[in-house]
Design a protein around this motif. Structure first.
Motif, mmCIF file in Angstrom:
data_model
loop_
_atom_site.group_PDB
_atom_site.id
_atom_site.type_symbol
_atom_site.label_atom_id
_atom_site.label_comp_id
_atom_site.label_asym_id
_atom_site.label_seq_id
_atom_site.Cartn_x
_atom_site.Cartn_y
_atom_site.Cartn_z
ATOM 1 N N SER A 6 98.284 98.029 118.628
ATOM 2 C CA SER A 6 98.173 98.282 116.905
ATOM 3 C C SER A 6 97.148 97.111 116.449
ATOM 4 O O SER A 6 96.565 97.514 115.127
ATOM 5 C CB SER A 6 99.322 98.256 116.205
ATOM 6 O OG SER A 6 100.329 97.765 116.865
ATOM 7 N N ARG B 99 94.566 98.690 114.415
ATOM 8 C CA ARG B 99 95.291 99.419 113.150
ATOM 9 C C ARG B 99 95.801 98.636 111.875
ATOM 10 O O ARG B 99 95.920 99.100 110.987
ATOM 11 C CB ARG B 99 95.969 100.685 113.643
ATOM 12 C CG ARG B 99 95.067 101.611 114.545
ATOM 13 C CD ARG B 99 95.925 102.513 115.082
ATOM 14 N NE ARG B 99 96.260 103.401 114.058
ATOM 15 C CZ ARG B 99 97.071 104.558 114.155
ATOM 16 N NH1 ARG B 99 97.384 104.927 115.293
ATOM 17 N NH2 ARG B 99 97.459 105.602 113.444
ATOM 18 N N CYS B 100 96.254 97.337 112.445
ATOM 19 C CA CYS B 100 96.927 96.526 111.764
ATOM 20 C C CYS B 100 96.517 95.027 111.867
ATOM 21 O O CYS B 100 96.766 94.667 112.900
ATOM 22 C CB CYS B 100 98.419 96.710 111.833
ATOM 23 S SG CYS B 100 99.540 95.809 110.535
ATOM 24 N N ARG C 274 103.065 96.301 111.971
ATOM 25 C CA ARG C 274 102.823 97.066 113.114
ATOM 26 C C ARG C 274 102.313 98.303 112.588
ATOM 27 O O ARG C 274 101.728 98.700 111.485
ATOM 28 C CB ARG C 274 104.039 97.794 113.795
ATOM 29 C CG ARG C 274 105.049 98.379 112.976
ATOM 30 C CD ARG C 274 106.452 98.415 113.671
ATOM 31 N NE ARG C 274 107.430 98.805 112.620
ATOM 32 C CZ ARG C 274 107.992 100.117 112.472
ATOM 33 N NH1 ARG C 274 107.485 101.022 113.108
ATOM 34 N NH2 ARG C 274 108.976 100.229 111.612
ATOM 35 N N ARG C 275 101.757 99.261 113.780
ATOM 36 C CA ARG C 275 100.919 100.557 113.491
ATOM 37 C C ARG C 275 101.403 101.411 112.121
ATOM 38 O O ARG C 275 100.472 101.612 111.450
ATOM 39 C CB ARG C 275 100.662 101.179 114.759
ATOM 40 C CG ARG C 275 99.695 102.409 114.634
ATOM 41 C CD ARG C 275 99.226 102.887 115.944
ATOM 42 N NE ARG C 275 100.869 103.208 116.655
ATOM 43 C CZ ARG C 275 101.041 102.933 117.813
ATOM 44 N NH1 ARG C 275 99.990 102.726 118.447
ATOM 45 N NH2 ARG C 275 102.312 103.257 118.537
ATOM 46 N N SER C 276 102.618 101.597 112.176
ATOM 47 C CA SER C 276 103.096 102.412 111.148
ATOM 48 C C SER C 276 103.539 101.839 109.886
ATOM 49 O O SER C 276 104.153 102.303 109.119
ATOM 50 C CB SER C 276 104.171 103.280 111.625
ATOM 51 O OG SER C 276 105.361 102.472 112.008
ATOM 52 N N HIS C 277 103.585 100.627 110.083
ATOM 53 C CA HIS C 277 104.251 99.866 108.901
ATOM 54 C C HIS C 277 103.296 98.388 108.593
ATOM 55 O O HIS C 277 103.750 97.448 109.344
ATOM 56 C CB HIS C 277 105.491 99.223 109.229
ATOM 57 C CG HIS C 277 106.363 98.566 108.069
ATOM 58 N ND1 HIS C 277 107.007 99.301 107.435
ATOM 59 C CD2 HIS C 277 106.698 97.409 107.646
ATOM 60 C CE1 HIS C 277 107.724 98.677 106.321
ATOM 61 N NE2 HIS C 277 107.406 97.411 106.545
#
Length: 154
Positions: free
Chosen positions: A20, A23-24, A130-133
């Motif tokens: 990630s 992305r983050c 992280r990627r989704s958070h």
């Protein structure tokens, strides 16, 4: 970890970097800002915050730099859960308690699931990237922790 201080509030600092990283942003500078914003005002709780640090990052300099960021907060301490878990797994292999094939990152991650349990008694708050958070700040952390410790003052 859970027995170090009855007044401590344990939190998880979980930084996912491997897949990630694009992305983050979890660079040291970005994490400095994230921690400054998220931990703002928590010193007034009068309690030690113990961060249980986990990451998939293997760069020891990065890991040290992240842990050193918390030196700016006298009420915050940090435990490197990855290093601790790897040491325990290594000792278990040396003592013949588990097979040497378990000495890998997947097993370490699995063992650490106990520490990541947000619904158990150990972890009271989570700071994760992280990627989704991926957030710039965890706003109102102080208010969340006041609820945890039963303090209704502002």
């Amino acid at each position: 970890i859970g027995q170090h201080s009855k007044d401590a509030i344990n939190g998880l600092l979980h930084l996912r970097r491997g897949d990630s990283i694009n992305r983050c942003d979890t660079s040291v500078d970005k994490m400095r800002d994230y921690l400054a914003c998220s931990l703002d005002g928590t010193e007034s709780l009068g309690r030690n915050l113990t961060m249980i640090f986990m990451t998939d990052e293997s760069d020891t300099e990065y890991r040290k730099n992240i842990m050193d960021l918390l030196d700016e907060y006298p009420h915050v301490s940090i435990v490197d859960a990855d290093a601790l878990t790897k040491a325990v797994v290594g000792e278990a292999v040396r003592n013949g308690l588990i097979d040497k094939d378990f000495k890998n990152n997947f097993y370490t991650y699995d063992v650490e699931s106990v520490l990541r349990d947000k619904h158990g008694d150990l972890i009271k708050f989570t700071l994760e990237q992280r990627r989704s958070h991926c957030h710039d700040c965890i706003k109102f952390l102080k208010k969340r922790l006041q609820h945890v410790i039963g303090d209704s003052s502002s």
